[in-house]
Design an enzyme around this catalytic site. Structure first.
Site: not given
Ligand code: IMP
Length: 211
Positions: A69-70, A152-155
């Protein structure tokens, strides 16, 4: 040794299978166990969510399971979006909307108050046995506007002052080396290599945490 990744995400499965094959670990995922279904991430911390996903998956499949989880913690937002990172702007898990919401909340906030970090926790659960965890963090700040096409995401908003670039502007090999996920994965690989030696009869001790 067989390991189930507690995810249906094909990208994550591909990335991790490649790394784990080098350790002689056969990797499966929840795609092979459709009856497990969606495991709700309802914990208050990354640790709780990762441990829950790994424990439930190990219990239902009877195999050692790995879950992660991240998310992003922004200091001036008291750690938000945190465990809500994926659905910060709503259940749609829309990266663009999440980034727009973050920028709107930080409008007018000066660079010295835009500090943030990505966090990642990986949990490895042995069926009926202990849960091992590894953690990684990566410090940076929220940029005033998106930059870069990678990741991806907040990168595009996560700026690394020492590189003068966002996560979306650096190459993937570097990101894997310095990122929260890369660091947590290094710890997880260490745990897995010890567990797999134990399974094949070696005498190793793995540092363990009870939950
Ligand atoms: P999960 O760990 O797949 O549930 O990810 C949680 C959310 O955290 C992702 O959808 C992203 O919005 C953000 N996130 C986690 N790791 C990264 C990353 O390495 N780059 C950008 N966003 C991240």
């Amino acid at each position: 040794m067989k390991l189930v990744l507690a995810t249906n995400n094909k990208g994550k499965v591909k990335e991790m299978s490649g790394l784990l094959a080098a350790f002689g670990i056969e990797v499966l995922s929840l795609n092979e166990f459709p009856s497990v279904g969606e495991i709700e991430e309802d914990g208050d911390t990354f640790l709780e969510n990762a441990v829950k996903k790994a424990t439930v998956t190990a219990g239902l499949t009877g195999l050692t399971a790995l879950a992660d989880d991240s998310g992003l913690e922004v200091d001036c937002l008291d750690g938000a979006p945190g465990v809500f990172s994926a659905r910060f702007a709503g259940e749609g898990k829309d990266d663009r909307a999440n980034n727009e919401k973050l920028l709107a909340l930080l409008a007018g906030v000066t660079p010295d108050k835009r500090s943030a970090r990505f966090q990642c926790v990986i949990a490895i659960a042995v069926p009926g046995g202990p849960v091992y965890t590894a953690q990684g963090a990566c410090e940076g700040m929220v940029a005033p506007e998106p930059r870069g096409d990678g990741g991806f995401g907040y990168d595009p908003l996560f700026y690394l002052p020492e590189y003068g670039k966002t996560f979306a502007e650096i190459d993937l090999a570097l990101k894997n080396k310095i990122s929260h996920r890369g660091k947590a994965l290094a710890g997880a690989l260490d745990i897995l290599s010890k567990l797999s030696k134990e399974e094949s009869g070696g005498m190793t001790t793995v540092a363990c945490r009870d939950f």
